[in-house]
Design a protein around this motif. Structure first.
Motif, PDB file in Angstrom:
ATOM      1  N   LEU A  64       0.830  -1.212   0.000  1.00  0.00           N
ATOM      2  CA  LEU A  64       0.000   0.000   0.000  1.00  0.00           C
ATOM      3  C   LEU A  64       0.861   1.258   0.000  1.00  0.00           C
ATOM      4  CD1 LEU A  64      -2.866  -0.981   2.496  1.00  0.00           C
ATOM      5  CD2 LEU A  64      -3.010  -0.768   0.002  1.00  0.00           C
ATOM      6  N   VAL A  65       1.941   1.249   0.792  1.00  0.00           N
ATOM      7  CA  VAL A  65       2.845   2.399   0.802  1.00  0.00           C
ATOM      8  C   VAL A  65       3.458   2.603  -0.580  1.00  0.00           C
ATOM      9  CG1 VAL A  65       5.002   3.308   1.757  1.00  0.00           C
ATOM     10  CG2 VAL A  65       3.327   2.241   3.265  1.00  0.00           C
ATOM     11  N   TRP A  66       3.848   1.496  -1.224  1.00  0.00           N
ATOM     12  CA  TRP A  66       4.437   1.611  -2.568  1.00  0.00           C
ATOM     13  C   TRP A  66       3.398   2.138  -3.567  1.00  0.00           C
ATOM     14  CZ3 TRP A  66       3.177  -0.756  -7.202  1.00  0.00           C
ATOM     15  CH2 TRP A  66       4.076  -0.543  -8.250  1.00  0.00           C
ATOM     16  N   LEU A  67       2.145   1.689  -3.462  1.00  0.00           N
ATOM     17  CA  LEU A  67       1.099   2.178  -4.361  1.00  0.00           C
ATOM     18  C   LEU A  67       0.867   3.681  -4.171  1.00  0.00           C
ATOM     19  CD1 LEU A  67      -1.541  -0.714  -4.218  1.00  0.00           C
ATOM     20  CD2 LEU A  67      -0.118  -0.059  -6.171  1.00  0.00           C
ATOM     21  N   LEU A  68       0.894   4.153  -2.921  1.00  0.00           N
ATOM     22  CA  LEU A  68       0.734   5.586  -2.668  1.00  0.00           C
ATOM     23  C   LEU A  68       1.876   6.385  -3.298  1.00  0.00           C
ATOM     24  CD1 LEU A  68      -0.763   7.897  -1.242  1.00  0.00           C
ATOM     25  CD2 LEU A  68       0.591   7.414   0.806  1.00  0.00           C
ATOM     26  N   LEU A  69       3.102   5.874  -3.173  1.00  0.00           N
ATOM     27  CA  LEU A  69       4.250   6.537  -3.782  1.00  0.00           C
ATOM     28  C   LEU A  69       4.127   6.561  -5.302  1.00  0.00           C
ATOM     29  CD1 LEU A  69       7.091   7.793  -3.588  1.00  0.00           C
ATOM     30  CD2 LEU A  69       8.021   5.466  -3.580  1.00  0.00           C
ATOM     31  N   ALA A  70       3.749   5.422  -5.881  1.00  0.00           N
ATOM     32  CA  ALA A  70       3.600   5.362  -7.335  1.00  0.00           C
ATOM     33  C   ALA A  70       2.506   6.305  -7.820  1.00  0.00           C
ATOM     34  CB  ALA A  70       3.303   3.926  -7.764  1.00  0.00           C
ATOM     35  N   TYR A  71       1.418   6.405  -7.050  1.00  0.00           N
ATOM     36  CA  TYR A  71       0.324   7.310  -7.431  1.00  0.00           C
ATOM     37  C   TYR A  71       0.791   8.771  -7.405  1.00  0.00           C
ATOM     38  CZ  TYR A  71      -3.978  10.020  -6.911  1.00  0.00           C
ATOM     39  OH  TYR A  71      -4.971  10.950  -7.057  1.00  0.00           O
ATOM     40  N   THR A  72       1.541   9.140  -6.363  1.00  0.00           N
ATOM     41  CA  THR A  72       2.025  10.518  -6.247  1.00  0.00           C
ATOM     42  C   THR A  72       2.955  10.875  -7.407  1.00  0.00           C
ATOM     43  OG1 THR A  72       1.874  10.366  -3.831  1.00  0.00           O
ATOM     44  CG2 THR A  72       3.225  12.144  -4.748  1.00  0.00           C
ATOM     45  N   ILE A  75       0.913  11.312 -10.673  1.00  0.00           N
ATOM     46  CA  ILE A  75       0.167  12.571 -10.735  1.00  0.00           C
ATOM     47  C   ILE A  75       1.106  13.732 -11.036  1.00  0.00           C
ATOM     48  CG2 ILE A  75      -1.182  14.207  -9.380  1.00  0.00           C
ATOM     49  CD1 ILE A  75      -2.759  11.807 -10.363  1.00  0.00           C
ATOM     50  N   ARG A  76       2.289  13.765 -10.387  1.00  0.00           N
ATOM     51  CA  ARG A  76       3.242  14.842 -10.650  1.00  0.00           C
ATOM     52  C   ARG A  76       3.706  14.832 -12.096  1.00  0.00           C
ATOM     53  NH1 ARG A  76       5.935  17.193  -6.361  1.00  0.00           N
ATOM     54  NH2 ARG A  76       6.881  18.433  -8.026  1.00  0.00           N
ATOM     55  N   MET A  77       3.956  13.648 -12.642  1.00  0.00           N
ATOM     56  CA  MET A  77       4.405  13.558 -14.033  1.00  0.00           C
ATOM     57  C   MET A  77       3.312  14.022 -14.985  1.00  0.00           C
ATOM     58  SD  MET A  77       6.520   9.953 -14.012  1.00  0.00           S
ATOM     59  CE  MET A  77       6.753  10.065 -15.790  1.00  0.00           C
ATOM     60  N   LEU A  78       2.068  13.633 -14.722  1.00  0.00           N
ATOM     61  CA  LEU A  78       0.970  14.048 -15.594  1.00  0.00           C
ATOM     62  C   LEU A  78       0.755  15.557 -15.524  1.00  0.00           C
ATOM     63  CD1 LEU A  78      -1.629  11.181 -15.008  1.00  0.00           C
ATOM     64  CD2 LEU A  78      -0.187  11.548 -17.019  1.00  0.00           C
ATOM     65  N   THR A  79       0.867  16.129 -14.320  1.00  0.00           N
ATOM     66  CA  THR A  79       0.704  17.578 -14.174  1.00  0.00           C
ATOM     67  C   THR A  79       1.773  18.341 -14.942  1.00  0.00           C
ATOM     68  OG1 THR A  79      -0.290  17.258 -11.985  1.00  0.00           O
ATOM     69  CG2 THR A  79       0.545  19.461 -12.508  1.00  0.00           C
TER      70      THR A  79
END
Length: 698
Positions: A64-72, A75-79
């Protein structure tokens, strides 16, 4: 050398993304290996804390911690990708002529000589945001692009440079009128509560701060006022067709507000009407405040329909005193050969009165219709103010001033009449000279009481009254950054300190605060390092995000001045010595010759204390000549104050020197005219100086 750091950051992010899955899969395996059976579930309920269940829980938490990191990271890359794409879309492409010229220039460069040419590196670009010169659509535009646009981006709009200069001049005139209208009263506490000491709106401060940097005049067509002298009645853009222009697109309303503000600013030095607008359009442009501003904006004529406009232009309109103003308009037009006012109407007015509108267009500086106009040109305006002709060619038109409702209202504040609902500055009775009225009150002889630093053991001295100077053992300390000098003066004027937001908003008004925190820290660090290396002391304290000058390390002349004012306020008996101490503690205006926008209210409040002291000394003086001397000294402190001139003229008349009274009256009127105050403004002054009832004007 930014790319090594960027490469290391990329490798670190990739390690964080790829490392945990590899470790978990190699040591533990897949996070889910089938759903548990009923027997396994029953066993887990009976005995949940087994080694296997704890291992599974920790594994799930790690995933779950890794998924949160990957999500963050995603999102930064898409922005960032979206921002880059938007910037590329807005990046202006060269026109065919520009491409041809660039090719010729390139050929010339490579064909003229083989010698290498070393050019100086370009200056570092500053972030372009609200209150700066440049292009609001392209925050990464080069300095050359910024000079080409030659305008000011503010929060909620864009202004051409000459309009910004008109705003700045009008803002300065606001403070001159406040100085002129102030009526001295007995000295009060250092913290004044005068209603007219309120600072001007933030948009005005942003414009003034942006104009502090010199920039060449605009090179692209701009639909705005022209003319070199502010006293000349300029047109509202030579780009406007005499037949009128229709405005459509997302920026049409903002462009109409810009046209309204531009026209009123252009005509503020003339008694003629500058703008004629329908009531419905004005309400749509300015919102609920339109009704209040309608009565307070000089040069604005509001009509209900175009028939009234026709009557107005012909001089037959009877309502709202427009006939007299129209006569003044015709007289001024005949003298200056200037065009008529700007006319702004809606689509319904243009459609129902096409012939009337066409006839009015020939007598107007500009006609704008807030819709597509079949009878004339139509421009599509984007939110940045750029226009395109909707005649099938798609050619670009001039860039227009665009303002949101809040921004336009802020700018109109500097040219509007004062609100009659607010009390006048210094509403209390002005101090009059009792000696001239035949009364001689008892008072103590004045003694010199100068403020000195000689007995102060603190090595650092900060002088902000007059030219701001930091002294160490009596010798000036060089403050390399202008922002650092602003910080020193600002903290001197705020002994209780200021937080980061207050400092950045004052020194860099209009710029986004998130981009200024680092600049403030750099400024303060450089200042602290300079003081530490020279004096071995800490000049600025920082606690709980508040900065303040250390009173144990530095002595400030403004604080001594406030102490003298406090002594004069709390004195039990009428003592001229305390008033004299206030005058002696004032060597000059606060931060003289500095034009920082935040400075005006504090500077004027400080000056008023000294004016009050001069008026009090003149009022208490039993000798008419001594009273006149105090009044003349007060006039030297503020040569624009009407009340001091009124008392001085009365004193001269009482002494029988009528020629000197006439000269003083004439000099004062000329001084106001040179500052740009209209003859209608000086009517109050003339009436006051001649002893007639005062007629308040703007």
């Amino acid at each position: 050398m930014r790319w090594p750091r960027q490469m290391m950051s990329l490798l670190f992010v990739l390690t964080l993304l790829a490392g945990p899955p590899i470790v978990l899969l190699s040591l533990v395996g897949a996070p889910i290996q089938g759903w548990p059976t009923a027997a396994q579930a029953q066993e887990w309920v009976q005995n949940p804390l087994t080694e296997q269940s704890l291992t599974a829980a920790l594994t799930i938490a790690a995933w779950l911690v890794w998924l949160l990191l990957a999500y963050t990271v995603t999102i930064r890359m898409l922005t960032r990708l979206s921002t880059t794409v938007s910037w590329l879309r807005r990046m202006p492409l060269p026109t065919p002529w520009q491409a041809t010229a660039g090719g010729i220039a390139g050929a010339a460069v490579f064909g003229v000589s083989s010698h290498a040419i070393t050019a100086p590196p370009p200056p570092p670009t500053q972030p372009v945001a609200a209150g700066t010169f440049g292009d609001a659509d392209n925050p990464r535009s080069s300095d050359r692009d910024l000079l080409a646009n030659a305008g000011i981006n503010v929060t909620g709009g864009w202004l051409p440079r000459d309009v910004a200069e008109q705003v700045s001049a009008a803002a300065a005139l606001v403070w001159l009128r406040r100085r002129r209208s102030y009526r001295p009263h007995p000295p009060g506490p250092p913290s004044r509560e005068d209603t007219d000491l309120a600072p001007l709106p933030p948009t005005v401060a942003a414009v003034q701060a942006a104009l502090a940097d010199s920039t060449p005049p605009p090179t692209e067509p701009v639909a705005t006022s022209t003319g070199s002298s502010p006293l000349n009645r300029p047109t509202v853009g030579e780009a406007f067709a005499r037949a009128g222009v229709g405005l459509t697109g997302l920026g049409a309303q903002d462009a109409a507000r810009g046209l309204l503000v531009t026209s009123l600013l252009a005509g503020r030095h003339h008694p003629a009407v500058s703008v004629v607008v329908t009531r419905a359009v004005l309400a749509g442009l300015l919102g609920p405040i339109a009704e209040s501003l309608e009565r307070r904006l000089p040069g604005l004529a509001v009509i209900d329909h175009l028939t009234q406009a026709a009557e107005f232009f012909s001089g037959k309109h009877p309502g709202h005193g427009l006939a007299g103003r129209n006569q003044a308009h015709r007289n001024t037009q005949e003298r200056t050969n200037s065009p008529g006012p700007t006319l702004i109407v809606d689509a319904a007015s243009a459609t129902d009165n096409a012939e009337t509108l066409a006839s009015l267009a020939t007598a107007s500086a500009a006609v704008a219709v807030l819709a597509r106009w079949p009878a004339g040109q139509t421009w599509q305006v984007d939110p940045s103010g750029r226009t395109h002709h909707l005649d099938g060619s798609g050619s670009a038109g001039p860039r227009m001033c665009v303002l949101t409702q809040v921004t336009a209202t802020d700018l109109l504040t500097v040219i509007a009449h004062p609100d009659p609902a607010l009390p006048e500055p210094g509403a209390s009775s002005p101090s009059r000279n009792p000696a001239l009225a035949g009364r001689s009150p008892q008072w103590k002889a004045a003694q010199d009481h100068p403020v000195r630093f000689g007995n102060d053991k603190r090595r650092l001295q900060l002088r902000v009254l007059g030219e701001p100077t930091l002294l160490l053992d009596g010798h000036p300390v060089e403050v390399r950054r202008t922002a650092a000098l602003q910080v020193l003066v600002f903290l001197a004027a705020h002994p209780d300190g200021a937080d980061t937001r207050q400092l950045t908003d004052a020194i860099w008004p209009g710029l986004p605060r998130r981009s200024l925190t680092g600049r403030l820290y750099t400024t303060l660090s450089d200042l602290r390092a300079t003081i530490r290396s020279r004096a071995g002391a800490t000049l600025i304290e920082h606690s709980d995000d508040r900065y303040r000058l250390d009173p144990t390390a530095v002595t400030v002349d403004l604080w001594h001045f406030h102490h003298a004012v406090r002594d004069a306020t709390t004195a039990v008996a009428t003592d001229a010595t305390t008033w004299k101490a206030v005058i002696d503690a004032y060597p000059g205006d606060l931060a003289a010759r500095r034009t920082w926008p935040w400075l005006d209210p504090i500077r004027e409040a400080t000056r008023r204390h000294v004016i009050d002291a001069h008026a009090a000394l003149a009022s208490a003086s039993p000798d008419a000549r001594q009273a006149l001397a105090w009044l003349q000294a007060g006039i030297r402190i503020d040569p624009y104050n009407a009340d001091l001139h009124t008392q001085a003229v009365s004193a001269l008349i009482t002494l029988g020197d009528h020629d000197a009274a006439d000269h003083l009256r004439e000099d004062y009127t000329r001084r106001l005219a040179a500052a740009g105050i209209l003859p209608t403004d000086t009517a109050f002054t003339t009436a006051t100086l001649t002893g007639q009832p005062a007629i308040r004007t703007r």
